[in-house]
Write an enzyme that holds these catalytic residues in place. Structure first.
Site, mmCIF file in Angstrom:
data_model
loop_
_atom_site.group_PDB
_atom_site.id
_atom_site.type_symbol
_atom_site.label_atom_id
_atom_site.label_comp_id
_atom_site.label_asym_id
_atom_site.label_seq_id
_atom_site.Cartn_x
_atom_site.Cartn_y
_atom_site.Cartn_z
ATOM 1 N N ARG A 145 6.578 -27.319 -19.304
ATOM 2 C CA ARG A 145 6.915 -26.700 -20.604
ATOM 3 C C ARG A 145 7.660 -25.383 -20.484
ATOM 4 O O ARG A 145 7.876 -24.862 -19.416
ATOM 5 C CB ARG A 145 5.630 -26.496 -21.418
ATOM 6 C CG ARG A 145 4.553 -25.705 -20.721
ATOM 7 C CD ARG A 145 3.309 -25.549 -21.625
ATOM 8 N NE ARG A 145 2.210 -24.937 -20.915
ATOM 9 C CZ ARG A 145 1.194 -25.604 -20.372
ATOM 10 N NH1 ARG A 145 1.125 -26.919 -20.478
ATOM 11 N NH2 ARG A 145 0.245 -24.960 -19.727
ATOM 12 N N ASP A 146 8.004 -24.839 -21.677
ATOM 13 C CA ASP A 146 8.580 -23.502 -21.857
ATOM 14 C C ASP A 146 9.994 -23.376 -21.286
ATOM 15 O O ASP A 146 10.278 -22.468 -20.489
ATOM 16 C CB ASP A 146 7.655 -22.424 -21.231
ATOM 17 C CG ASP A 146 6.196 -22.589 -21.623
ATOM 18 O OD1 ASP A 146 5.946 -23.174 -22.692
ATOM 19 O OD2 ASP A 146 5.314 -22.158 -20.854
ATOM 20 N N TYR A 172 5.585 -25.971 -28.890
ATOM 21 C CA TYR A 172 5.248 -24.973 -27.879
ATOM 22 C C TYR A 172 6.455 -24.101 -27.545
ATOM 23 O O TYR A 172 7.541 -24.257 -28.109
ATOM 24 C CB TYR A 172 4.699 -25.680 -26.630
ATOM 25 C CG TYR A 172 3.209 -25.976 -26.710
ATOM 26 C CD1 TYR A 172 2.498 -25.850 -27.900
ATOM 27 C CD2 TYR A 172 2.503 -26.371 -25.576
ATOM 28 C CE1 TYR A 172 1.126 -26.107 -27.957
ATOM 29 C CE2 TYR A 172 1.141 -26.632 -25.623
ATOM 30 C CZ TYR A 172 0.454 -26.502 -26.813
ATOM 31 O OH TYR A 172 -0.896 -26.756 -26.847
ATOM 32 N N SER A 173 6.265 -23.230 -26.564
ATOM 33 C CA SER A 173 7.246 -22.177 -26.307
ATOM 34 C C SER A 173 8.600 -22.683 -25.856
ATOM 35 O O SER A 173 8.726 -23.750 -25.255
ATOM 36 C CB SER A 173 6.700 -21.217 -25.255
ATOM 37 O OG SER A 173 5.733 -20.414 -25.861
ATOM 38 N N LEU A 208 -3.119 -16.667 -35.474
ATOM 39 C CA LEU A 208 -2.925 -16.241 -34.086
ATOM 40 C C LEU A 208 -1.468 -16.265 -33.665
ATOM 41 O O LEU A 208 -0.762 -17.236 -33.904
ATOM 42 C CB LEU A 208 -3.751 -17.155 -33.166
ATOM 43 C CG LEU A 208 -3.676 -16.878 -31.665
ATOM 44 C CD1 LEU A 208 -5.047 -17.036 -31.015
ATOM 45 C CD2 LEU A 208 -2.674 -17.790 -30.971
ATOM 46 N N LEU A 209 -1.057 -15.165 -33.058
ATOM 47 C CA LEU A 209 0.268 -15.065 -32.432
ATOM 48 C C LEU A 209 0.069 -15.212 -30.933
ATOM 49 O O LEU A 209 -0.879 -14.655 -30.386
ATOM 50 C CB LEU A 209 0.853 -13.704 -32.775
ATOM 51 C CG LEU A 209 2.048 -13.119 -32.014
ATOM 52 C CD1 LEU A 209 2.745 -12.064 -32.884
ATOM 53 C CD2 LEU A 209 1.689 -12.502 -30.665
ATOM 54 N N ASP A 250 2.953 -16.419 -27.429
ATOM 55 C CA ASP A 250 4.207 -16.091 -26.740
ATOM 56 C C ASP A 250 5.398 -15.743 -27.644
ATOM 57 O O ASP A 250 5.631 -16.425 -28.652
ATOM 58 C CB ASP A 250 4.698 -17.287 -25.906
ATOM 59 C CG ASP A 250 3.624 -17.940 -25.105
ATOM 60 O OD1 ASP A 250 2.508 -17.430 -25.051
ATOM 61 O OD2 ASP A 250 3.913 -19.006 -24.535
HETATM 62 C C1 FRU Z 1 1.567 -19.586 -22.697
HETATM 63 C C2 FRU Z 1 1.516 -20.985 -23.301
HETATM 64 C C3 FRU Z 1 2.765 -21.756 -22.997
HETATM 65 C C4 FRU Z 1 2.789 -22.768 -24.107
HETATM 66 C C5 FRU Z 1 2.279 -21.964 -25.268
HETATM 67 C C6 FRU Z 1 1.478 -22.756 -26.263
HETATM 68 O O1 FRU Z 1 0.747 -18.699 -23.351
HETATM 69 O O2 FRU Z 1 0.374 -21.673 -22.831
HETATM 70 O O3 FRU Z 1 2.804 -22.328 -21.713
HETATM 71 O O4 FRU Z 1 4.072 -23.275 -24.359
HETATM 72 O O5 FRU Z 1 1.464 -20.954 -24.711
HETATM 73 O O6 FRU Z 1 1.171 -21.962 -27.359
#
Ligand code: FRU
Length: 472
Positions: free
Chosen positions: A165-166, A106-107, A44-45, A47
């Site tokens: 996050r992110d 994560y992202s 799975l791909l 972000d």
């Molecule tokens: C968005 C998200 C981000 C997180 C990542 C985890 O699609 O939920 O907030 O960092 O995907 O894969």
């Protein structure tokens, strides 16, 4: 298949070459594999991550769970390109293997310091009782792998939950800033800002004060940048209810334009607008190079099953789009480099009825008179994707009710945008359509899973011209 925790949180390091080969073969046997979009080799791909121009190339990473079409232990996969069209596969770049990212890298975003590509991403950790802990980690790209540099932001500031996050990092006036997606303890979404001068110590500046105080329960994947003298804040809010033609996907993704004051953190802005009115678009990220601001999104959404799941893979990234602000309107155009994929025309006709056989992958431009029309793509005996325009209401509707294998139907099978249509610019790949309206005034992105066999393009209306190019 129901995935156990042990299966979901397996690292690539624990997978044998043979097992990967089996997964690769299963994926390769899938119909609907893309021709010119970035897609995962297996699994799975989600972000786009770490998008940056570095060492003569665009580098782009994505969230990747290698072992199947589920949101398991997230790695980062790496591709690069000189022209935003032809991408070189650089393999896995980040394997989570420390306490902080034990449950996923994560992202995050990319930025260049001293000729080195740096990233800041979220380490997702779960304790034994499954309590989440998020921290923000800086890494550097060395010999194709992202190595940890330091844990930049180890904890969550008071007033916010572990949904934190992110980080998107940029440099301005000798300082680094990071904007982070957050959830307040009262379970509303927002974004917060940090600043650092040395990438080691990060000062929490506070929350960005927008006029969207109560707007969903979590804001994911923020991005902020200047465009034509204004600031644009992009984010993906969760928990927004449908409203007329808007907000029909499970989660949304949009922007506000205005002015962000980095001293007071006040963002004065216009109303929130969706970036894309299609069915499958989320968590976009931008980068800047040569004065161009380029956006790539995830052509998919969380928590939805897609027909490719049974072949062990899911999702792709959107085509890169170049952004500009013109008379207050955010324009999104496919990057001009896309023309490099043209392999000769399959249609060049004007008229009130056009009906031609189409290749599997193509680009199509249509100019209309502004009257009602119906354009069908991927048309077979009993399937087609319908794009319909009604002049009286200015409603442009994309209807995938009967466009192949159904999925996500609980979110509706049509999407509509009110816009006076003068032109459409479409990119069709083996299982996606991206539809740019009026030279980038609006975009709709969607997945579609047609049956095999010959397909046609059919136009009926007052009169239009269609020009289409076959793609590699
Ligand atoms: C968005 C998200 C981000 C997180 C990542 C985890 O699609 O939920 O907030 O960092 O995907 O894969």
């Amino acid at each position: 298949m129901n995935w156990t925790k042990a299966e979901r949180y397996r690292s690539l390091r624990d997978v044998s070459a043979l097992e990967m080969e089996v997964l690769r073969a299963k994926t390769a046997a899938s119909p609907w594999r893309f021709g010119y979009h970035i897609q995962p080799p297996t699994g799975l791909l989600n972000d786009p991550n770490g998008f940056a121009y570095y060492d003569g190339e665009y580098h782009l990473f994505y969230q990747w769970f290698p072992l199947g079409p589920v949101h398991g232990l997230k790695h980062w996969y790496h591709v690069s390109s000189k022209n935003l069209v032809h991408w070189t596969d650089r393999g896995v770049a980040l394997v989570p293997e420390t306490k902080e990212d034990s449950h996923g890298a994560y992202s995050g975003s990319g930025f260049v310091v001293n000729d080195t590509l740096h990233v800041m991403y979220t380490g997702n950790h779960r304790t034994d009782d499954w309590t989440r802990h998020a921290s923000q980690i800086i890494g550097v790209l060395r010999d194709g792998m992202i190595e940890r540099r330091n844990v930049a932001i180890p904890d969550i500031p008071v007033g916010y939950t572990e949904h934190f996050r992110d980080p998107k990092v940029w440099e301005e006036d000798g300082s680094y800033y990071a904007i982070v997606g957050a959830q307040r303890t009262d379970e509303t979404g927002c974004v917060v800002l940090y600043r650092s001068t040395d990438l080691n110590d990060w000062t929490f500046l506070g929350e960005v004060k927008t006029e969207l105080e109560q707007f969903g329960y979590m804001w994911e994947c923020p991005d902020v940048f200047e465009l034509n003298g204004r600031h644009v804040l992009i984010f993906s809010p969760q928990g927004i209810e449908p409203e007329g033609h808007r907000y029909h996907n499970i989660y949304q993704s949009g922007y506000v334009t205005g002015t962000l004051d980095l001293e007071t953190l006040v963002f004065t802005h216009e109303s929130f607008e969706e970036l894309d009115f299609g069915f499958d678009f989320y968590a976009p990220q931008t980068t800047e190079h040569d004065g161009r601001r380029i956006l790539v999104g995830w052509m998919g959404l969380p928590e939805i099953e897609y027909p490719t799941d049974r072949y062990g893979w899911a999702h792709a990234l959107t085509l890169p789009r170049e952004l500009s602000l013109e008379d207050g309107v955010l324009k999104q155009r496919p990057v001009l480099e896309m023309e490099q994929l043209r392999q000769g025309q399959f249609v060049n006709e004007s008229g009130a009825h056009i009906d031609v056989v189409s290749p599997e992958r193509y680009e199509l431009k249509m100019l209309t008179s502004g009257e009602d029309f119906e354009l069908e793509l991927l048309k077979t005996e009993d399937e087609s994707l319908v794009i319909r325009y009604e002049k009286d209401t200015h409603e442009l509707t994309i209807d995938r009710t009967n466009a192949g294998e159904p999925f996500a139907t609980e979110f509706g099978t049509t999407r509509t945008k009110v816009i006076e249509v003068t032109s459409l610019h479409l990119y069709v790949d083996s299982s996606s359509v991206e539809c740019f309206v009026n030279d980038g005034d609006a975009v709709a992105t969607l997945r579609v899973f047609p049956s095999g066999g010959e397909k046609r393009v059919r136009y009926v209306g007052d009169g239009a011209s269609l020009v289409g190019w076959k793609f590699e």
